[in-house]
Design a protein around this motif. Structure first.
Motif, PDB file in Angstrom:
ATOM      1  N   ARG A  12     -10.971 135.698  47.504  1.00 30.44           N
ATOM      2  CA  ARG A  12     -10.355 136.472  46.426  1.00 30.44           C
ATOM      3  C   ARG A  12     -10.094 135.601  45.199  1.00 30.44           C
ATOM      4  O   ARG A  12     -10.293 136.042  44.065  1.00 30.44           O
ATOM      5  CB  ARG A  12      -9.032 137.090  46.883  1.00 30.44           C
ATOM      6  N   VAL A  13      -9.619 134.373  45.418  1.00 23.54           N
ATOM      7  CA  VAL A  13      -9.371 133.446  44.300  1.00 23.54           C
ATOM      8  C   VAL A  13     -10.671 133.194  43.552  1.00 23.54           C
ATOM      9  O   VAL A  13     -10.718 133.238  42.318  1.00 23.54           O
ATOM     10  CB  VAL A  13      -8.750 132.123  44.801  1.00 23.54           C
ATOM     11  N   LEU A  14     -11.744 132.939  44.292  1.00 24.01           N
ATOM     12  CA  LEU A  14     -13.032 132.669  43.661  1.00 24.01           C
ATOM     13  C   LEU A  14     -13.544 133.894  42.904  1.00 24.01           C
ATOM     14  O   LEU A  14     -14.082 133.771  41.795  1.00 24.01           O
ATOM     15  CB  LEU A  14     -14.057 132.212  44.707  1.00 24.01           C
ATOM     16  N   ILE A  15     -13.354 135.068  43.478  1.00 25.92           N
ATOM     17  CA  ILE A  15     -13.781 136.295  42.808  1.00 25.92           C
ATOM     18  C   ILE A  15     -12.979 136.508  41.532  1.00 25.92           C
ATOM     19  O   ILE A  15     -13.539 136.790  40.466  1.00 25.92           O
ATOM     20  CB  ILE A  15     -13.674 137.503  43.770  1.00 25.92           C
ATOM     21  N   LEU A  16     -11.655 136.363  41.613  1.00 23.84           N
ATOM     22  CA  LEU A  16     -10.828 136.547  40.420  1.00 23.84           C
ATOM     23  C   LEU A  16     -11.235 135.544  39.340  1.00 23.84           C
ATOM     24  O   LEU A  16     -11.441 135.926  38.184  1.00 23.84           O
ATOM     25  CB  LEU A  16      -9.348 136.394  40.750  1.00 23.84           C
ATOM     26  N   CYS A  17     -11.386 134.296  39.704  1.00 18.59           N
ATOM     27  CA  CYS A  17     -11.780 133.279  38.711  1.00 18.59           C
ATOM     28  C   CYS A  17     -13.171 133.576  38.154  1.00 18.59           C
ATOM     29  O   CYS A  17     -13.432 133.339  36.973  1.00 18.59           O
ATOM     30  CB  CYS A  17     -11.732 131.889  39.320  1.00 18.59           C
ATOM     31  N   GLY A  18     -14.038 134.112  38.993  1.00 17.56           N
ATOM     32  CA  GLY A  18     -15.388 134.435  38.549  1.00 17.56           C
ATOM     33  C   GLY A  18     -15.443 135.597  37.578  1.00 17.56           C
ATOM     34  O   GLY A  18     -16.398 135.720  36.811  1.00 17.56           O
ATOM     35  N   SER A  72     -23.085 131.813  40.627  1.00 23.97           N
ATOM     36  CA  SER A  72     -24.341 131.915  41.385  1.00 23.97           C
ATOM     37  C   SER A  72     -24.609 130.670  42.233  1.00 23.97           C
ATOM     38  O   SER A  72     -25.495 130.680  43.087  1.00 23.97           O
ATOM     39  CB  SER A  72     -25.515 132.177  40.441  1.00 23.97           C
ATOM     40  N   ASP A  73     -23.844 129.612  42.015  1.00 17.06           N
ATOM     41  CA  ASP A  73     -23.997 128.383  42.791  1.00 17.06           C
ATOM     42  C   ASP A  73     -22.955 128.243  43.899  1.00 17.06           C
ATOM     43  O   ASP A  73     -22.900 127.212  44.568  1.00 17.06           O
ATOM     44  CB  ASP A  73     -23.914 127.165  41.865  1.00 17.06           C
ATOM     45  N   ILE A  74     -22.109 129.272  44.069  1.00 17.07           N
ATOM     46  CA  ILE A  74     -21.084 129.228  45.119  1.00 17.07           C
ATOM     47  C   ILE A  74     -21.490 130.201  46.221  1.00 17.07           C
ATOM     48  O   ILE A  74     -21.389 131.418  46.068  1.00 17.07           O
ATOM     49  CB  ILE A  74     -19.691 129.570  44.556  1.00 17.07           C
ATOM     50  N   ASN A  75     -21.957 129.647  47.320  1.00 17.21           N
ATOM     51  CA  ASN A  75     -22.451 130.444  48.432  1.00 17.21           C
ATOM     52  C   ASN A  75     -21.303 130.915  49.317  1.00 17.21           C
ATOM     53  O   ASN A  75     -20.463 130.105  49.740  1.00 17.21           O
ATOM     54  CB  ASN A  75     -23.453 129.611  49.238  1.00 17.21           C
ATOM     55  N   VAL A  76     -21.278 132.202  49.600  1.00 19.16           N
ATOM     56  CA  VAL A  76     -20.191 132.785  50.395  1.00 19.16           C
ATOM     57  C   VAL A  76     -20.177 132.223  51.814  1.00 19.16           C
ATOM     58  O   VAL A  76     -19.116 131.887  52.354  1.00 19.16           O
ATOM     59  CB  VAL A  76     -20.280 134.331  50.404  1.00 19.16           C
ATOM     60  N   GLY A  77     -21.331 132.068  52.431  1.00 16.12           N
ATOM     61  CA  GLY A  77     -21.387 131.509  53.782  1.00 16.12           C
ATOM     62  C   GLY A  77     -20.821 130.107  53.840  1.00 16.12           C
ATOM     63  O   GLY A  77     -20.099 129.748  54.772  1.00 16.12           O
ATOM     64  N   MET A  78     -21.127 129.300  52.834  1.00 11.16           N
ATOM     65  CA  MET A  78     -20.608 127.936  52.785  1.00 11.16           C
ATOM     66  C   MET A  78     -19.088 127.954  52.658  1.00 11.16           C
ATOM     67  O   MET A  78     -18.402 127.186  53.327  1.00 11.16           O
ATOM     68  CB  MET A  78     -21.240 127.190  51.593  1.00 11.16           C
ATOM     69  N   VAL A  79     -18.561 128.835  51.826  1.00 11.26           N
ATOM     70  CA  VAL A  79     -17.109 128.924  51.655  1.00 11.26           C
ATOM     71  C   VAL A  79     -16.460 129.298  52.980  1.00 11.26           C
ATOM     72  O   VAL A  79     -15.477 128.677  53.399  1.00 11.26           O
ATOM     73  CB  VAL A  79     -16.730 129.946  50.552  1.00 11.26           C
ATOM     74  N   VAL A  80     -17.013 130.281  53.656  1.00  9.79           N
ATOM     75  CA  VAL A  80     -16.456 130.718  54.940  1.00  9.79           C
ATOM     76  C   VAL A  80     -16.481 129.575  55.952  1.00  9.79           C
ATOM     77  O   VAL A  80     -15.486 129.316  56.628  1.00  9.79           O
ATOM     78  CB  VAL A  80     -17.193 131.962  55.465  1.00  9.79           C
ATOM     79  N   TYR A 126     -25.483 135.537  50.115  1.00  7.27           N
ATOM     80  CA  TYR A 126     -24.672 136.004  48.990  1.00  7.27           C
ATOM     81  C   TYR A 126     -23.956 134.853  48.299  1.00  7.27           C
ATOM     82  O   TYR A 126     -23.581 133.875  48.930  1.00  7.27           O
ATOM     83  CB  TYR A 126     -23.628 137.018  49.471  1.00  7.27           C
ATOM     84  N   THR A 127     -23.768 135.038  46.998  1.00  5.69           N
ATOM     85  CA  THR A 127     -22.984 134.092  46.209  1.00  5.69           C
ATOM     86  C   THR A 127     -21.802 134.843  45.604  1.00  5.69           C
ATOM     87  O   THR A 127     -21.733 136.084  45.664  1.00  5.69           O
ATOM     88  CB  THR A 127     -23.821 133.489  45.067  1.00  5.69           C
ATOM     89  N   ILE A 128     -20.905 134.094  44.983  1.00  8.03           N
ATOM     90  CA  ILE A 128     -19.788 134.731  44.287  1.00  8.03           C
ATOM     91  C   ILE A 128     -20.316 135.613  43.159  1.00  8.03           C
ATOM     92  O   ILE A 128     -19.768 136.682  42.890  1.00  8.03           O
ATOM     93  CB  ILE A 128     -18.784 133.669  43.777  1.00  8.03           C
ATOM     94  N   ALA A 129     -21.413 135.218  42.532  1.00  6.54           N
ATOM     95  CA  ALA A 129     -22.019 136.058  41.484  1.00  6.54           C
ATOM     96  C   ALA A 129     -22.372 137.441  42.032  1.00  6.54           C
ATOM     97  O   ALA A 129     -22.193 138.452  41.342  1.00  6.54           O
ATOM     98  CB  ALA A 129     -23.252 135.374  40.901  1.00  6.54           C
TER      99      ALA A 129
END
Length: 145
Positions: A12-18, A72-80, A126-129
């Motif tokens: 959520r933080v990454l989405i809001l910042c994005g 687009s460089d922030i991968n959701v799987g990597m974050v998880v 998926y990415t944050i983008a």
């Protein structure tokens, strides 16, 4: 599969910042109020995301946080993977505490391992983008102008 709230809040933080316009900073108070999350808890999450190089924090009176990378460089799987401390779905996944007598012959562990790998494989696509393609709607729902 259930993710911890810690991981949910990090996304959520990454989405809001994005969704913030380029150059505009978010802050922990704003995020806390938007998602009804304690500022203390968010501080830990922001610290971790900063350590991972996903957020940049700016100190001072006019400070705040913003994405350190393009969404687009922030991968959701990597974050998880980074935010979850383990993926032990069952006792048998943890060799140190496995007391299940059928574990040596049980096929459930293998099936769940495959399911976990498939789950992460999907998130890796998926990415944050991808999560903010509807940024106008997201900003409206979060009260961001």
């Amino acid at each position: 599969m259930q993710l911890k709230k810690y991981t949910d809040y990090a996304l959520r933080v990454l989405i809001l910042c994005g969704t913030k316009p380029r150059g505009e900073l978010a802050n922990i108070k704003e995020i806390s109020e938007t998602f009804s999350i304690s500022q203390h808890h968010l501080g830990k999450i922001v610290f971790e995301l900063n350590k991972l190089g996903l957020l940049e924090t700016i100190r001072g009176r006019n400070g705040g946080i913003h994405l350190a990378k393009d969404p687009s460089d922030i991968n959701v799987g990597m974050v998880v993977r980074h935010m979850e401390n383990d993926f032990n779905l069952l006792e048998c996944f943890d060799k140190g505490t496995n007391h299940c007598v059928i574990s040596p012959a049980c096929k459930l562990k293998h099936a769940l391992h495959q399911a976990m790998a498939a789950f992460l494989h999907v998130l890796d696509q998926y990415t944050i983008a991808d999560m903010i393609v509807n940024d106008e709607q997201l900003r409206m729902l979060m009260g961001i102008k």
